[in-house]
Design a protein around this motif. Structure first.
Motif, PDB file in Angstrom:
ATOM      1  N   ALA A  86      48.297  43.003  40.541  1.00 21.01           N
ATOM      2  CA  ALA A  86      46.934  43.300  40.076  1.00 21.01           C
ATOM      3  C   ALA A  86      46.357  42.122  39.300  1.00 21.01           C
ATOM      4  O   ALA A  86      45.195  41.739  39.492  1.00 21.01           O
ATOM      5  N   TYR A  87      47.157  41.516  38.437  1.00 19.35           N
ATOM      6  CA  TYR A  87      46.649  40.416  37.616  1.00 19.35           C
ATOM      7  C   TYR A  87      46.398  39.161  38.448  1.00 19.35           C
ATOM      8  O   TYR A  87      45.447  38.407  38.181  1.00 19.35           O
ATOM      9  N   ASP A  88      47.220  38.901  39.462  1.00 16.30           N
ATOM     10  CA  ASP A  88      46.953  37.779  40.355  1.00 16.30           C
ATOM     11  C   ASP A  88      45.634  37.992  41.097  1.00 16.30           C
ATOM     12  O   ASP A  88      44.859  37.050  41.297  1.00 16.30           O
ATOM     13  N   ARG A  89      45.398  39.222  41.514  1.00 15.65           N
ATOM     14  CA  ARG A  89      44.157  39.533  42.219  1.00 15.65           C
ATOM     15  C   ARG A  89      42.947  39.317  41.306  1.00 15.65           C
ATOM     16  O   ARG A  89      41.938  38.737  41.720  1.00 15.65           O
ATOM     17  N   LEU A  90      43.047  39.760  40.076  1.00 13.33           N
ATOM     18  CA  LEU A  90      41.952  39.558  39.126  1.00 13.33           C
ATOM     19  C   LEU A  90      41.704  38.084  38.873  1.00 13.33           C
ATOM     20  O   LEU A  90      40.557  37.644  38.733  1.00 13.33           O
ATOM     21  N   GLY A  91      42.783  37.304  38.834  1.00 13.12           N
ATOM     22  CA  GLY A  91      42.634  35.873  38.631  1.00 13.12           C
ATOM     23  C   GLY A  91      41.876  35.196  39.747  1.00 13.12           C
ATOM     24  O   GLY A  91      41.175  34.200  39.532  1.00 13.12           O
ATOM     25  N   ILE A  92      41.984  35.726  40.944  1.00 10.64           N
ATOM     26  CA  ILE A  92      41.282  35.168  42.103  1.00 10.64           C
ATOM     27  C   ILE A  92      39.816  35.587  42.127  1.00 10.64           C
ATOM     28  O   ILE A  92      38.925  34.792  42.427  1.00 10.64           O
ATOM     29  N   LEU A  93      39.541  36.844  41.776  1.00 14.73           N
ATOM     30  CA  LEU A  93      38.196  37.393  41.945  1.00 14.73           C
ATOM     31  C   LEU A  93      37.250  37.107  40.788  1.00 14.73           C
ATOM     32  O   LEU A  93      36.040  36.955  40.995  1.00 14.73           O
ATOM     33  N   LEU A  94      37.761  37.045  39.574  1.00 15.42           N
ATOM     34  CA  LEU A  94      36.887  36.969  38.402  1.00 15.42           C
ATOM     35  C   LEU A  94      36.721  35.532  37.917  1.00 15.42           C
ATOM     36  O   LEU A  94      37.639  34.715  38.006  1.00 15.42           O
TER      37      LEU A  94
END
Length: 288
Positions: free
Chosen positions: A63-71
């Motif tokens: 989840a945190y890797d995904r947030l790092g990519i999107l935000l």
């Protein structure tokens, strides 16, 4: 001289090529693609957002890797992080439900299978929820349902778009009916959010199945899927055994679902943030 005597003379023919010591490749330098078997330099894989450069296989992300990519800047304010599941049924199989929860917490450093935050995408404030498949298969129990509902409520309060990135095997049956109730709860929360006219974008990653797909994941104003993501309610093997027929090739994969109108877009991970940003501009114009 007989040829057999050649190999008895030390150093003449036996050591034509100097011996070289085999050095092991350090862990973390190379990865083998789980789909095509290509050996990939680890830094190249990370740079490509964990997408195989040869076959375009999309690895699962935390989840945190995904947030790092999107935000923007990978920066966000998380809320409701401390909520944790109870064991209302005192469930026990090979291990107890509490044991499963504790093991997943230790493995992922999460309290449950979804992370909800406030952040920005190209300067626009958004509320985003991201599911993490590592936590009991991203299953939806009472905490996931509660956090999704609260995320929708926060989006209403902040007049912000809502984005949910799903990755789940379905409902968490260790919670029985409490888990199944979350389908109705989250669907009602999304319906309430849609009354505001604000956009809700649903992103489906591999896999998005069961009760999650049967509720909030399928209710987006726009539904985006990552390439080759498995999407559906029951799995292909279960369906084949039930109907006793062979299913079409790539049945329930993202591209198949796109052809039959179940998703709106299939978007490569490298283009996902830009695509979401364009959609938000279309829905909300110049408002930020």
């Amino acid at each position: 001289m007989p040829i057999s005597e050649w190999f008895q003379k030390k150093g003449k023919y036996l050591e034509v090529t100097p011996k070289t010591e085999k050095r092991p490749v350090p862990d973390g330098i190379w990865s083998k693609c789980a789909e095509c078997g290509e050996i990939i330099y680890q830094k190249e894989l990370v740079k490509n957002l964990w997408v195989c450069p040869k076959c375009n296989f999309h690895y699962k992300l935390s989840a945190y890797d995904r947030l790092g990519i999107l935000l923007d800047g990978g920066e966000f304010n998380e809320f409701d992080a401390s909520i944790s599941s109870d064991d209302p049924l005192k469930f026990k199989a090979e291990k107890t439900y509490l044991e499963s929860l504790n093991q997943s917490k230790e493995k992922t450093n999460l309290n449950d299978a979804v992370v909800t935050v406030k952040g920005k995408i190209d300067g626009r404030p958004v509320i985003i929820a991201v599911m993490d498949f590592r936590f009991i298969g991203g299953s939806m129990g009472s905490v996931v349902g509660e956090k999704i509902t609260r995320a929708a409520e926060r989006a209403i309060e902040g007049n912000s778009p809502l984005i949910i990135v799903s990755s789940s095997g379905g409902a968490r049956m260790q919670e029985g009916m409490f888990s199944l109730m979350q389908m109705a709860k989250t669907s009602a929360a999304i319906a309430h959010f849609k009354e505001t006219g604000l956009p809700y974008i649903s992103v489906l990653t591999n896999p998005t199945m069961g009760g999650v797909m049967a509720s909030f994941a399928s209710l987006g104003d726009v539904i985006i899927a990552e390439p080759q993501a498995l999407i559906g309610f029951a799995g292909p093997r279960v369906i084949e055994k039930t109907i006793r027929q062979r299913l079409p090739k790539d049945f329930q994969k993202a591209e198949f679902m796109l052809d039959y109108g179940q998703v709106d877009l299939v978007v490569d991970r490298n283009n996902l943030k830009a695509t979401i940003s364009k959609l938000l501009d279309s829905f909300m114009g110049g408002l930020k």
